[in-house]
Every structure is written in structure tokens, then in C-alpha cells.
Design an enzyme around this catalytic site. Structure first.
Site, PDB file in Angstrom:
ATOM      1  CD  GLU A  56      67.600  64.295 -82.261  1.00  0.00           C
ATOM      2  OE1 GLU A  56      66.633  65.076 -82.350  1.00  0.00           O
ATOM      3  OE2 GLU A  56      68.095  63.937 -81.163  1.00  0.00           O
ATOM      4  CE1 TYR A 110      65.105  58.545 -71.315  1.00  0.00           C
ATOM      5  CE2 TYR A 110      67.108  59.637 -72.076  1.00  0.00           C
ATOM      6  CZ  TYR A 110      66.159  58.621 -72.207  1.00  0.00           C
ATOM      7  OH  TYR A 110      66.284  57.699 -73.213  1.00  0.00           O
ATOM      8  CB  ALA A 248      54.004  52.573 -91.158  1.00  0.00           C
ATOM      9  CB  ALA A 272      58.939  51.948 -80.717  1.00  0.00           C
ATOM     10  N   GLY A 273      59.755  54.704 -82.151  1.00  0.00           N
ATOM     11  CA  GLY A 273      59.668  55.576 -83.310  1.00  0.00           C
ATOM     12  C   GLY A 273      61.026  55.850 -83.941  1.00  0.00           C
ATOM     13  CG  ASP A 274      63.949  57.597 -81.591  1.00  0.00           C
ATOM     14  OD1 ASP A 274      63.302  58.530 -82.102  1.00  0.00           O
ATOM     15  OD2 ASP A 274      64.262  57.543 -80.384  1.00  0.00           O
ATOM     16  CG  ASP A 310      65.393  54.897 -75.313  1.00  0.00           C
ATOM     17  OD1 ASP A 310      64.593  54.347 -74.540  1.00  0.00           O
ATOM     18  OD2 ASP A 310      65.617  56.118 -75.304  1.00  0.00           O
TER      19      ASP A 310
END
Length: 340
Positions: A56, A110, A248, A272-274, A310
Site C-alpha cells: 500500500e 523482510y 492488462a 511491479a503490481g503496486d 520496490d
């Protein structure tokens, strides 16, 4: 609630108007990410960098770089990791005034372990401050109304309290009339055996905007392609099905739109999805057409794929759009009204 309505760009404010609402409020856990500085795996001889990492807050940070007013709400400990997260996100343009500090629980951490076969991720988040987020936190969050509230299935999987929180946010809409965006983000390890399938389906069906990977939906619900995902999820006004390096597909009130993914040399796929969600939501908030939203998503995702972290440096959205428009002249349009 009219889930089929679009979000109009905000009108300019005069000095007598109240402060403009946020473009985006992202709610969830942010951890400290430990990643090798120059690639390579986790070893005693490598050097590492520490950065915030959370689905998020990734969206909030990337949208801030694209020029939007964003905030991240969550919970962290009172350890040095918490300062690293809030200081870094603040420097990236994200409002962190809604973050709660928990003196009893730690900030999660992490580690990323890049290898030739892909990147492994090792999480240390059990009992973290974010696992104790609860519906009582919403009282403070109401102070910053947002045009879009962004959640993910990761938060729903952290604990029973977190699941109750996400359900309340999605089902009851206590944060007001803004649009609710939900990224399925299925994490089987967090959910445990036999859980998550029904919970994530119900949350997705009650959201206004849903992002889900084609392979993710297949593993969760047995769907085979983007149209079958839409058949399972007819309720969201906007359903965006991401098919990795292929394309997509956006199912919208205006019809169905497709855009091919950008071809890049992948350094690390995590995040990458975020980034895709950030690019697409940026296009929505700026009132851009459906195809441009998808292309913005692909552009942002490609920049993160090229990065070992990220995150990626993104120019303001209007510069990205100008770049995309320049590269698309003469290309066929991706609109297909025949698929529902």
C-alpha cells in the site's frame, strides 16, 4: 453507492477553501525491506540497503512521484525501523501523519534474496505492530478524507483484527463517499491452508476498483482468462486483470480495454503490481481515458521491474503521458467492446 461513477479532477481551490482532500489514502502494513545494494543474494560478503516496503505505501509513494497528494496509514513500532519508514516516505512526498506507533509491538522486516531463478522474499512480521491494527484506528483516519482509499488482501491476511478492519472499511465505508480500490494481492503463506479464497472474493465483489493477476485469480478461484474473472466479479465498476508480461485488461462502464505490457529486462519483479496500480489510479484521478490509464500502469510497472527495489524514480504524470503519446502515434487502439 454508485460504483459506476468516474472521479472528476478537483477544481482549483481559493485561499478561503478548506484544505483539499487527499487524492489517495493507502492503508496497510509497511515493513523495512533489506535488499542487496548491487544485486546478488543474501551473503556475508554483500552490502545491503534498508528501505520501506509495503504494497500500500508503495502505491502511495509512486503516486506522490506522479504528482498526487497521498498519505499512508498504518502502525509501526517505536524502534529505529519505524523512523526509517516514516522519514523515507515523508521525503518521498507521502503524508505519514496518520501512522500509529505501537510501544508493545515491533516494526516488521523482510529480506530480498535475488537469484538467477528469481527473487525470494523472507518475511519477519509475526506479531508486528500492523497485525494489531483495528477498527478503532479509523477514527483518526477520518481526519484526512481521500478521493480514493487503497487497500489490499495482504492486510486482510495479517490477523483476525486486520481482517475485521478491512471488512469494515469495504463493507461499511466508514471513511466516507470516496472510491475504494482493492488489490487482491493473495499471499498464501499469510492466509494459511484453506483460507483466503472466499474472503478475498467477497472483498473484491464489494469494492469499486479491483486489481488482480490472471494467474492469481486462476490459483484462487479457478478462472481461466480475463473474461472468466469478470464473470466471477461483475460487481466492481472497474476490474483490471493483469496478465504478467502479456497484457492488462480493464473491464469498465465504458467497455473493455486492453494494453500490451512493456518489454523490459527484468531485474526484480517484486513491487511491479503496486506500481501498475499507482499508474492506473493516477490516470483515473487525472480523468485520463481508459487506454492511457492502462499504459500509465504498464509504464510505472516497467520502471520498477528495472529496479532492484520496490520503487523507481518516476517523472510527473503529465510528462509520462506526453512520452506515451509520442510513442503511440500510429499504433492500433486497444478498445474491445465485445467482451463483458
Amino acid at each position: 453507492m454508485d460504483t459506476g461513477s468516474e472521479i472528476a479532477p478537483l477544481a482549483p481551490l481559493t485561499s478561503l477553501d478548506p484544505p483539499a482532500p487527499l487524492d489517495l489514502l493507502a492503508i496497510g502494513e509497511t515493513m523495512v525491506m533489506v535488499t542487496p545494494r548491487h544485486g546478488g543474494g543474501l551473503s556475508a560478503d554483500n552490502t545491503f540497503v534498508l528501505r520501506p516496503g509495503g504494497a500500500e505505501s508503495n502505491v502511495a509513494a509512486l503516486m506522490a512521484r506522479l504528482g498526487h497528494a497521498t498519505a499512508w496509514a498504518g502502525a509501526v513500532g517505536t524502534d529505529p525501523f519505524s523512523d526509517l519508514i516514516t522519514d523515507t516516505l515523508r521525503a518521498q512526498g507521502v503524508d505519514v501523519g496518520l501512522v500509529r506507533r505501537d510501544a508493545l509491538r515491533p516494526t516488521a522486516v523482510y529480506f530480498k534474496h535475488p537469484t538467477a531463478e528469481g527473487t525470494q522474499v523472507f518475511y519477519y512480521r509475526t506479531g508486528s505492530a500492523a497485525t494489531a491494527m483495528h477498527t478503532g484506528d479509523i477514527t483518526a483516519w477520518r481526519a484526512r478524507p481521500a478521493r480514493v482509499t487503497h487497500l489490499s488482501g495482504i492486510t486482510a491476511a495479517l490477523s483476525g483484527q486486520s481482517l475485521d478492519l478491512v471488512r469494515h472499511l469495504v463493507y461499511d465505508r466508514p471513511l466516507g463517499p470516496g472510491t475504494l480500490s482493492f488489490d487482491v494481492n493473495h499471499r498464501p503463506v499469510l492466509w494459511g491452508a484453506g483460507r483466503g479464497v472466499a474472503e478475498l472474493l467477497d472483498l473484491a465483489r464489494r469494492s469499486d476498483i479491483v486489481f488482480v493477476g490472471r494467474d492469481e485469480a486462476q490459483a484462487l478461484w479457478g478462472t481461466s482468462d480475463a473474461p472468466s474473472v469478470r464473470a466471477l466479479l461483475p460487481e466492481p465498476a472497474h476490474l483490471i486483470v493483469k496478465d504478467a508480461a502479456v497484457e492488462a485488461v480493464a473491464f469498465t462502464p465504458e467497455g473493455v480495454f486492453r494494453a500490451p505490457a512493456r518489454t523490459v529486462e527484468v531485474v526484480d519483479a517484486v513491487g511491479a503490481g503496486d506500481a501498475f496500480a499507482a499508474g492506473w489510479l493516477s490516470g483515473l484521478l487525472d480523468g485520463r481515458d481508459q487506454e492511457t490509464r492502462l499504459r500509465l500502469g504498464h509504464y510505472a510497472a516497467a520502471q520498477v521491474l528495472l529496479s532492484p527495489s520496490d520503487h523507481a524514480e518516476l517523472p510527473p504524470a503529465h510528462q509520462v503521458v506526453a512520452l506515451l503519446e509520442g510513442s503511440s502515434r500510429g499504433q492500433p487502439r486497444g478498445h474491445d467492446r465485445g467482451i463483458r
